[in-house]
Design a protein around this motif. Sequence first.
Motif, PDB file in Angstrom:
ATOM      1  N   VAL A 158       0.910  -1.667   0.170  1.00 42.46           N
ATOM      2  CA  VAL A 158       0.032  -0.075  -0.276  1.00 42.46           C
ATOM      3  C   VAL A 158       0.813   1.032  -0.245  1.00 42.46           C
ATOM      4  N   VAL A 159       0.632   2.345  -0.926  1.00 49.09           N
ATOM      5  CA  VAL A 159       0.539   3.138  -0.905  1.00 49.09           C
ATOM      6  C   VAL A 159      -0.296   4.204  -0.614  1.00 49.09           C
ATOM      7  N   PRO A 160       0.463   5.083  -0.143  1.00 48.12           N
ATOM      8  CA  PRO A 160      -0.458   6.767   0.101  1.00 48.12           C
ATOM      9  C   PRO A 160      -0.703   7.732  -0.667  1.00 48.12           C
ATOM     10  N   VAL A 161      -1.864   8.428  -1.458  1.00 48.40           N
ATOM     11  CA  VAL A 161      -2.301   9.109  -2.549  1.00 48.40           C
ATOM     12  C   VAL A 161      -1.388  10.129  -1.584  1.00 48.40           C
ATOM     13  N   LEU A 162      -0.972  11.056  -2.690  1.00 50.99           N
ATOM     14  CA  LEU A 162      -0.353  12.457  -1.638  1.00 50.99           C
ATOM     15  C   LEU A 162      -1.442  13.603  -2.381  1.00 50.99           C
ATOM     16  N   ALA A 163      -1.558  14.229  -1.105  1.00 50.59           N
ATOM     17  CA  ALA A 163      -2.374  16.004  -2.719  1.00 50.59           C
ATOM     18  C   ALA A 163      -1.332  16.273  -3.668  1.00 50.59           C
ATOM     19  N   GLY A 164      -1.736  16.771  -4.536  1.00 51.89           N
ATOM     20  CA  GLY A 164      -0.918  17.665  -5.964  1.00 51.89           C
ATOM     21  C   GLY A 164      -0.099  16.355  -6.208  1.00 51.89           C
ATOM     22  N   ASP A 165      -0.536  14.445  -6.049  1.00 51.81           N
ATOM     23  CA  ASP A 165       0.015  13.819  -6.501  1.00 51.81           C
ATOM     24  C   ASP A 165       0.050  13.311  -8.098  1.00 51.81           C
ATOM     25  N   THR A 166       0.583  13.431  -9.063  1.00 52.63           N
ATOM     26  CA  THR A 166      -0.053  13.006 -10.669  1.00 52.63           C
ATOM     27  C   THR A 166       0.064  11.282 -10.874  1.00 52.63           C
ATOM     28  N   ALA A 167       0.367  10.627 -12.215  1.00 58.72           N
ATOM     29  CA  ALA A 167       0.222   9.598 -11.958  1.00 58.72           C
ATOM     30  C   ALA A 167       1.581   9.208 -11.982  1.00 58.72           C
ATOM     31  N   ASP A 168       2.238  10.330 -12.462  1.00 62.43           N
ATOM     32  CA  ASP A 168       3.703  10.152 -12.355  1.00 62.43           C
ATOM     33  C   ASP A 168       3.988   9.896 -11.182  1.00 62.43           C
ATOM     34  N   THR A 169       3.663  10.846 -10.183  1.00 68.59           N
ATOM     35  CA  THR A 169       4.745  10.662  -9.414  1.00 68.59           C
ATOM     36  C   THR A 169       4.382   9.278  -8.110  1.00 68.59           C
ATOM     37  N   LEU A 170       2.775   9.138  -8.768  1.00 64.44           N
ATOM     38  CA  LEU A 170       2.640   8.218  -7.820  1.00 64.44           C
ATOM     39  C   LEU A 170       2.721   6.588  -8.698  1.00 64.44           C
ATOM     40  N   ALA A 171       2.968   6.673  -9.628  1.00 65.69           N
ATOM     41  CA  ALA A 171       3.471   5.606 -10.160  1.00 65.69           C
ATOM     42  C   ALA A 171       4.909   5.599  -9.372  1.00 65.69           C
ATOM     43  N   ALA A 172       6.011   6.723  -9.679  1.00 70.78           N
ATOM     44  CA  ALA A 172       7.133   6.627  -9.209  1.00 70.78           C
ATOM     45  C   ALA A 172       6.808   6.005  -7.270  1.00 70.78           C
ATOM     46  N   ARG A 173       6.374   6.142  -6.614  1.00 69.20           N
ATOM     47  CA  ARG A 173       6.152   4.643  -5.778  1.00 69.20           C
ATOM     48  C   ARG A 173       5.628   4.317  -5.280  1.00 69.20           C
ATOM     49  N   VAL A 174       4.780   3.963  -6.538  1.00 67.91           N
ATOM     50  CA  VAL A 174       4.018   2.455  -5.765  1.00 67.91           C
ATOM     51  C   VAL A 174       5.644   1.462  -6.699  1.00 67.91           C
ATOM     52  N   LEU A 175       5.863   2.420  -7.871  1.00 68.35           N
ATOM     53  CA  LEU A 175       7.061   1.058  -8.367  1.00 68.35           C
ATOM     54  C   LEU A 175       8.515   0.436  -7.437  1.00 68.35           C
ATOM     55  N   THR A 176       8.793   1.804  -6.424  1.00 68.07           N
ATOM     56  CA  THR A 176       9.453   1.374  -5.414  1.00 68.07           C
ATOM     57  C   THR A 176       9.272   0.007  -4.181  1.00 68.07           C
ATOM     58  N   GLN A 177       7.673   0.391  -4.149  1.00 60.21           N
ATOM     59  CA  GLN A 177       6.892  -1.075  -3.524  1.00 60.21           C
ATOM     60  C   GLN A 177       7.367  -2.477  -4.324  1.00 60.21           C
ATOM     61  N   GLU A 178       6.522  -1.877  -5.390  1.00 61.68           N
ATOM     62  CA  GLU A 178       7.182  -3.106  -6.785  1.00 61.68           C
ATOM     63  C   GLU A 178       8.212  -4.214  -6.152  1.00 61.68           C
ATOM     64  N   HIS A 179       8.943  -3.458  -6.752  1.00 58.34           N
ATOM     65  CA  HIS A 179      10.598  -3.879  -6.792  1.00 58.34           C
ATOM     66  C   HIS A 179      10.784  -4.410  -5.137  1.00 58.34           C
ATOM     67  N   VAL A 180      10.470  -4.391  -3.873  1.00 53.60           N
ATOM     68  CA  VAL A 180       9.847  -5.083  -2.857  1.00 53.60           C
ATOM     69  C   VAL A 180       8.964  -6.773  -2.970  1.00 53.60           C
TER      70      VAL A 180
END
Length: 193
Positions: A158-180
Motif C-alpha cells: 500500500v502507498v498513500p496517494v498524496l495531495a498534488g500527486d500526478t500519475a507519474d509521481t504516484l507511479a514512481a512511489r508504487v514502483l519502489t514497492q513493486e521492487h520489494v
Amino acid sequence: MKNIVILISGGGSNMAAIVRTAQQQDWARTLGARVAAVVSNKADAKGLAFAREQGIATEVLDHRAFDSREAFDAALAEVIDRHDPAVVVLAGFMRILTPGFVARYAGRLVNIHPSLLPAFTGLHTHQRAIDAGCKFAGCTVHLVTAELDVGPILEQAVVPVLAGDTADTLAARVLTQEHVIYSRAVAGLLQKQ
C-alpha cells in the motif's frame, strides 16, 4: 536447480530487482533457484542489457513476426520451456497471453499489477486511482489466470496517494514497492515447490 524465466518488454526494473534480490539472498543456496533466462518481445528492451551483464541467458521473440497471438504464444512457450522453468515471471511484459499459454504454466505464472487488485484492473491505474479520490494505491503480485488481473493474490503493498500527486509521481512511489514485493512473492512461490 529451480529455474526462473522472466519476460520483459522494456526497462526491466522489476526483473533487475528480482535478479539483485536473488543474488543478495543467495537463492541458489537458500532456495535452490536461479534466474535462468530473460525473454523479451522487443529486441531494444533495455532490460536485456542488464540481464546480459549479469550473465543471464537472453532471448528475443518479436511478436510482430507472427500472424496470430496463438502462434506467438506457442513459439514463446517453446523458448521458455528450453529453460525448464519452475516459475515464469511477467515483469512489464506488455502482451495479453492466450488462455492456452496461461494454462500451460498454471500455478507458476506470476504478474505484478500497479494497483491494489481487485481495484483498477487494466491500464492507467494511477490516474484512475487519483480520479476516484483514493487515499491509498499500491501494487499486487498475483498468479495469472485466463481472466486479466484477477488471479489469486500473493502479495500487496500500500502507498498513500498524496495531495498534488500526478500519475507519474504516484507511479514512481508504487514502483519502489513493486521492487520489494515481487521478489518476496517469487521466493514464496519457489519455497512451496
